[in-house]
Design a protein around this motif. Structure first.
Motif, PDB file in Angstrom:
ATOM      1  N   MET A 181      17.097  15.600   0.476  1.00  0.00           N
ATOM      2  CA  MET A 181      15.774  16.139   0.274  1.00  0.00           C
ATOM      3  C   MET A 181      14.842  15.000  -0.106  1.00  0.00           C
ATOM      4  SD  MET A 181      14.337  19.072  -2.330  1.00  0.00           S
ATOM      5  CE  MET A 181      15.541  20.243  -1.816  1.00  0.00           C
ATOM      6  N   LEU A 182      13.632  15.056   0.404  1.00  0.00           N
ATOM      7  CA  LEU A 182      12.623  14.046   0.139  1.00  0.00           C
ATOM      8  C   LEU A 182      11.516  14.679  -0.695  1.00  0.00           C
ATOM      9  CD1 LEU A 182      11.966  11.126   0.907  1.00  0.00           C
ATOM     10  CD2 LEU A 182      10.752  12.009   2.876  1.00  0.00           C
ATOM     11  N   PHE A 183      11.131  14.026  -1.787  1.00  0.00           N
ATOM     12  CA  PHE A 183      10.094  14.534  -2.670  1.00  0.00           C
ATOM     13  C   PHE A 183       8.766  13.836  -2.380  1.00  0.00           C
ATOM     14  CE2 PHE A 183      14.038  15.304  -4.930  1.00  0.00           C
ATOM     15  CZ  PHE A 183      13.877  16.622  -5.303  1.00  0.00           C
ATOM     16  N   LEU A 184       7.666  14.558  -2.547  1.00  0.00           N
ATOM     17  CA  LEU A 184       6.336  14.011  -2.306  1.00  0.00           C
ATOM     18  C   LEU A 184       6.101  12.743  -3.120  1.00  0.00           C
ATOM     19  CD1 LEU A 184       3.481  14.192  -1.090  1.00  0.00           C
ATOM     20  CD2 LEU A 184       2.880  15.692  -3.008  1.00  0.00           C
ATOM     21  N   THR A 185       6.484  12.752  -4.377  1.00  0.00           N
ATOM     22  CA  THR A 185       6.246  11.588  -5.234  1.00  0.00           C
ATOM     23  C   THR A 185       7.018  10.356  -4.772  1.00  0.00           C
ATOM     24  OG1 THR A 185       7.930  12.420  -6.763  1.00  0.00           O
ATOM     25  CG2 THR A 185       5.620  12.933  -7.274  1.00  0.00           C
ATOM     26  N   GLU A 186       8.086  10.547  -4.004  1.00  0.00           N
ATOM     27  CA  GLU A 186       8.837   9.409  -3.452  1.00  0.00           C
ATOM     28  C   GLU A 186       8.125   8.807  -2.245  1.00  0.00           C
ATOM     29  OE1 GLU A 186      12.611  11.141  -2.570  1.00  0.00           O
ATOM     30  OE2 GLU A 186      13.320  10.973  -4.630  1.00  0.00           O
ATOM     31  N   ILE A 187       7.350   9.613  -1.541  1.00  0.00           N
ATOM     32  CA  ILE A 187       6.643   9.158  -0.341  1.00  0.00           C
ATOM     33  C   ILE A 187       5.325   8.478  -0.703  1.00  0.00           C
ATOM     34  CG2 ILE A 187       5.546   9.916   1.806  1.00  0.00           C
ATOM     35  CD1 ILE A 187       7.463  12.300   1.778  1.00  0.00           C
ATOM     36  N   LEU A 188       4.631   9.016  -1.710  1.00  0.00           N
ATOM     37  CA  LEU A 188       3.332   8.469  -2.094  1.00  0.00           C
ATOM     38  C   LEU A 188       3.452   6.998  -2.466  1.00  0.00           C
ATOM     39  CD1 LEU A 188       1.891  11.408  -4.226  1.00  0.00           C
ATOM     40  CD2 LEU A 188       1.435  10.877  -1.820  1.00  0.00           C
ATOM     41  N   GLY A 189       2.595   6.178  -1.889  1.00  0.00           N
ATOM     42  CA  GLY A 189       2.609   4.744  -2.152  1.00  0.00           C
ATOM     43  C   GLY A 189       3.498   3.941  -1.226  1.00  0.00           C
ATOM     44  N   ALA A 190       4.307   4.604  -0.396  1.00  0.00           N
ATOM     45  CA  ALA A 190       5.187   3.884   0.531  1.00  0.00           C
ATOM     46  C   ALA A 190       4.358   3.090   1.539  1.00  0.00           C
ATOM     47  CB  ALA A 190       6.104   4.860   1.260  1.00  0.00           C
ATOM     48  N   GLU A 191       4.813   1.890   1.873  1.00  0.00           N
ATOM     49  CA  GLU A 191       4.130   1.052   2.855  1.00  0.00           C
ATOM     50  C   GLU A 191       4.358   1.611   4.257  1.00  0.00           C
ATOM     51  OE1 GLU A 191       3.896  -3.557   4.447  1.00  0.00           O
ATOM     52  OE2 GLU A 191       5.462  -2.981   3.040  1.00  0.00           O
ATOM     53  N   VAL A 192       3.305   1.638   5.064  1.00  0.00           N
ATOM     54  CA  VAL A 192       3.390   2.103   6.441  1.00  0.00           C
ATOM     55  C   VAL A 192       3.236   0.898   7.356  1.00  0.00           C
ATOM     56  CG1 VAL A 192       2.393   3.617   8.195  1.00  0.00           C
ATOM     57  CG2 VAL A 192       2.374   4.319   5.787  1.00  0.00           C
ATOM     58  N   VAL A 193       4.206   0.716   8.272  1.00  0.00           N
ATOM     59  CA  VAL A 193       4.152  -0.383   9.245  1.00  0.00           C
ATOM     60  C   VAL A 193       4.217   0.186  10.655  1.00  0.00           C
ATOM     61  CG1 VAL A 193       5.150  -2.097   7.686  1.00  0.00           C
ATOM     62  CG2 VAL A 193       6.648  -0.768   9.168  1.00  0.00           C
ATOM     63  N   ASP A 194       3.531  -0.486  11.580  1.00  0.00           N
ATOM     64  CA  ASP A 194       3.530  -0.001  12.955  1.00  0.00           C
ATOM     65  C   ASP A 194       4.758  -0.505  13.705  1.00  0.00           C
ATOM     66  OD1 ASP A 194       2.949  -2.624  13.760  1.00  0.00           O
ATOM     67  OD2 ASP A 194       1.018  -2.122  14.645  1.00  0.00           O
ATOM     68  N   VAL A 195       4.833  -0.207  14.983  1.00  0.00           N
ATOM     69  CA  VAL A 195       5.985  -0.547  15.803  1.00  0.00           C
ATOM     70  C   VAL A 195       6.190  -2.061  15.893  1.00  0.00           C
ATOM     71  CG1 VAL A 195       4.779  -0.541  18.032  1.00  0.00           C
ATOM     72  CG2 VAL A 195       7.193   0.144  17.926  1.00  0.00           C
ATOM     73  N   ARG A 196       5.145  -2.841  15.629  1.00  0.00           N
ATOM     74  CA  ARG A 196       5.225  -4.316  15.654  1.00  0.00           C
ATOM     75  C   ARG A 196       5.418  -4.904  14.260  1.00  0.00           C
ATOM     76  NH1 ARG A 196       0.158  -4.706  19.669  1.00  0.00           N
ATOM     77  NH2 ARG A 196       1.213  -3.980  21.542  1.00  0.00           N
ATOM     78  N   GLN A 197       5.731  -4.047  13.280  1.00  0.00           N
ATOM     79  CA  GLN A 197       5.939  -4.438  11.876  1.00  0.00           C
ATOM     80  C   GLN A 197       4.667  -4.956  11.204  1.00  0.00           C
ATOM     81  OE1 GLN A 197       8.618  -3.857   9.947  1.00  0.00           O
ATOM     82  NE2 GLN A 197       9.431  -2.768  11.712  1.00  0.00           N
ATOM     83  N   ARG A 198       3.497  -4.539  11.688  1.00  0.00           N
ATOM     84  CA  ARG A 198       2.229  -4.894  11.060  1.00  0.00           C
ATOM     85  C   ARG A 198       1.852  -3.800  10.069  1.00  0.00           C
ATOM     86  NH1 ARG A 198      -1.735  -5.491  15.891  1.00  0.00           N
ATOM     87  NH2 ARG A 198      -0.610  -3.592  16.408  1.00  0.00           N
ATOM     88  N   ALA A 199       1.307  -4.196   8.931  1.00  0.00           N
ATOM     89  CA  ALA A 199       0.921  -3.239   7.893  1.00  0.00           C
ATOM     90  C   ALA A 199      -0.214  -2.349   8.369  1.00  0.00           C
ATOM     91  CB  ALA A 199       0.512  -3.979   6.630  1.00  0.00           C
TER      92      ALA A 199
END
Length: 103
Positions: A1-19
């Motif tokens: 199970m994934l909790f909202l508070t675990e997702i918030l603040g996570a870094e998002v990178v695209d398919v080319r590993q760019r932020a």
């Protein structure tokens, strides 16, 4: 199970590993029997939402996308979507069917 508070603040990178940014919120559409996740909010100010279909994986506080950063920037939040952190997190919810109060 994934909790909202675990997702918030996570870094998002695209398919080319760019932020792309960091997760600020998660959007859902109200459906029966459970709400369906529709996207990840990366910027509240511009309401930049990454469609759930563009998410490839979650791992170690990082969200990897199937698309490029340029493709992601074309999407905006749907008006009918509920933003979990903004609209639900730390709010008192009343279940009118069972008359139960949850917080």
């Amino acid at each position: 199970m994934l909790f909202l508070t675990e997702i918030l603040g996570a870094e998002v990178v695209d398919v080319r590993q760019r932020a792309v940014g960091a997760v600020r919120d998660v959007t859902v559409r109200m459906e029966e029997p459970y709400p369906a996740v529709t996207g990840l909010v990366v910027s509240r100010r511009r309401e930049l939402v990454i469609p759930w279909a563009s998410v490839r994986t979650f791992a170690a506080r990082e969200v990897a996308l199937r698309t490029t950063r340029e493709d992601v920037e074309r999407f905006r939040a749907a008006p009918e979507d509920v933003w979990l952190a903004r609209d639900v997190l730390d709010k008192q919810i009343v279940d009118t069917d069972a008359s139960t109060i949850c917080s």
